[in-house]
Design an enzyme around this catalytic site. Structure first.
Site, PDB file in Angstrom:
ATOM      1  N   GLY A 131      29.320  50.442  29.159  1.00  0.00           N
ATOM      2  CA  GLY A 131      30.126  49.635  30.080  1.00  0.00           C
ATOM      3  C   GLY A 131      31.523  49.451  29.520  1.00  0.00           C
ATOM      4  O   GLY A 131      31.822  49.831  28.383  1.00  0.00           O
ATOM      5  N   SER A 133      34.948  47.655  28.043  1.00  0.00           N
ATOM      6  CA  SER A 133      35.197  46.667  27.005  1.00  0.00           C
ATOM      7  C   SER A 133      35.197  45.282  27.656  1.00  0.00           C
ATOM      8  O   SER A 133      35.810  45.074  28.710  1.00  0.00           O
ATOM      9  CB  SER A 133      36.559  46.929  26.349  1.00  0.00           C
ATOM     10  N   GLY A 134      34.465  44.342  27.069  1.00  0.00           N
ATOM     11  CA  GLY A 134      34.394  42.998  27.630  1.00  0.00           C
ATOM     12  C   GLY A 134      33.276  42.812  28.644  1.00  0.00           C
ATOM     13  O   GLY A 134      33.137  41.730  29.223  1.00  0.00           O
ATOM     14  N   SER A 135      32.464  43.830  28.842  1.00  0.00           N
ATOM     15  CA  SER A 135      31.379  43.723  29.827  1.00  0.00           C
ATOM     16  C   SER A 135      30.152  43.011  29.268  1.00  0.00           C
ATOM     17  O   SER A 135      29.226  42.681  30.016  1.00  0.00           O
ATOM     18  CB  SER A 135      30.987  45.115  30.347  1.00  0.00           C
ATOM     19  N   GLY A 136      30.122  42.784  27.960  1.00  0.00           N
ATOM     20  CA  GLY A 136      29.004  42.055  27.363  1.00  0.00           C
ATOM     21  C   GLY A 136      27.968  42.931  26.678  1.00  0.00           C
ATOM     22  O   GLY A 136      26.836  42.498  26.448  1.00  0.00           O
ATOM     23  N   LYS A 137      28.364  44.130  26.308  1.00  0.00           N
ATOM     24  CA  LYS A 137      27.414  45.074  25.686  1.00  0.00           C
ATOM     25  C   LYS A 137      26.881  44.554  24.352  1.00  0.00           C
ATOM     26  O   LYS A 137      25.671  44.530  24.116  1.00  0.00           O
ATOM     27  CB  LYS A 137      28.089  46.435  25.466  1.00  0.00           C
ATOM     28  N   SER A 138      27.779  44.172  23.471  1.00  0.00           N
ATOM     29  CA  SER A 138      27.362  43.698  22.149  1.00  0.00           C
ATOM     30  C   SER A 138      26.579  42.396  22.238  1.00  0.00           C
ATOM     31  O   SER A 138      25.617  42.180  21.489  1.00  0.00           O
ATOM     32  CB  SER A 138      28.583  43.505  21.240  1.00  0.00           C
ATOM     33  N   SER A 205      31.184  54.333  25.471  1.00  0.00           N
ATOM     34  CA  SER A 205      30.753  55.699  25.838  1.00  0.00           C
ATOM     35  C   SER A 205      31.179  56.034  27.268  1.00  0.00           C
ATOM     36  O   SER A 205      30.357  56.119  28.173  1.00  0.00           O
ATOM     37  CB  SER A 205      29.244  55.861  25.662  1.00  0.00           C
TER      38      SER A 205
END
Length: 301
Positions: A131, A133-138, A205
């Site tokens: 997703g 940057s800032g989408s909440g992946k981490s 990615s």
């Protein structure tokens, strides 16, 4: 030391030697190291002593010199081409070329993925969170790891930024380097899955073909793509690292979503929608992924 005055001698298990391993060698005469053994049939014990079990023989052509002590374990040439009490015989292994690596061979171990999975009581797989940057992946990756850990399951997170601190610190954010970044992480994730670990890869990615190449590394079903479907404006409003602001100011080039494209997945196993008016908690989103893993049988061996 014991000096044996013969041209060719084969010493194998049938000689009842208490020796570290069977010896098959040509001797002309040579010194044989005695490692705390006795040889009842040869009459040799420690110290410098000469064998008295055979008289020295006249030198002859090596091809005519053999010993029938253990039938099939003869001179050194025979030792290299036949099995001698469990020693593998001489053979030509099938070598491979993979990329720029030549003359390599895959070494198979008797402990396999299924054995590791049985030990861990889970199935190894890759959860690939993609997703903007800032989408909440981490954040999702950590919540997912916590939820699985509470269930007694072993996980490991491959976070995009974390991996760039070490393994991929030599790569930039140019298109070709981003592709290599994904390739390396895909290969590492594959190893974790083979170890029986539930590997959580969390990184932008942005390119579809790179994600699909990682999927192709694993058996069908072992790659679970999770798409964080969050609009650009929501991600930019969050801007947890201040990167969107820098990209808008032209201080960062090639930033995904601003001046570099993000290609959304077409067939993700899981799509997590988030909008400004509706934003589920990371714990709730993690439970969605865990439910999928339970349904597919990954939380049991």
């Amino acid at each position: 030391m014991a000096s044996v005055g013969i041209r060719s001698l084969s010493l194998c298990k049938s000689l009842d030697l208490e020796y570290s391993e069977a010896l098959c060698a040509k001797l002309m005469p040579v010194k044989v190291s005695v490692l705390n053994f006795t040889c009842k049939k040869l009459g040799i014990s420690g110290g410098d002593t000469r064998s008295n079990f055979l008289e020295p023989v006249k030198a002859m052509d090596a091809s005519k010199t053999t010993s029938d002590i253990n039938g099939g374990c003869n001179a050194i040439d025979d030792f290299l081409t036949t099995d001698c009490d469990g020693f593998p015989g001489k053979s030509t292994p099938k070598m491979s070329t993979v990329g720029n690596s030549t003359n390599i061979q895959w070494h198979k171990c008797s402990v396999e993925k299924s054995d590791r999975q049985e030990l861990l009581k889970q199935k190894g797989c890759v959860i690939w969170i993609t997703g903007l940057s800032g989408s909440g992946k981490s954040t999702l990756a950590c919540a997912l790891s916590r939820g699985l850990h509470a269930r007694g399951k072993l996980t490991y997170i491959l976070d995009g930024d974390n991996v760039r601190h070490g393994l991929n610190s030599d790569l930039s954010f140019k298109a070709e380097d981003r592709a290599e970044n994904i390739r390396r992480i895909g290969e590492v994730a594959k190893l974790f899955a083979d170890a029986g670990v539930i590997c959580i890869a969390s990184l932008i990615s942005p390119y579809r073909k790179d994600r699909e190449a990682c999927r192709a590394l694993l058996p069908e079903g072992d790659f679970v793509e999770v798409f964080m479907d969050v609009p650009l404006q929501v991600c930019e409003a969050r801007d947890p690292k201040g990167l969107y602001k820098l990209a808008r100011a032209g201080k960062i080039k090639g930033f995904t979503g601003i001046d570099d494209p993000y290609e959304p997945p077409l067939n993700s196993e899981i799509v997590l929608h988030q909008r400004e008016e509706k934003c589920d908690s990371p714990t709730h989103l993690a439970e969605v992924v865990i439910s999928h893993l339970e349904k597919k049988g990954y939380l049991e061996a």
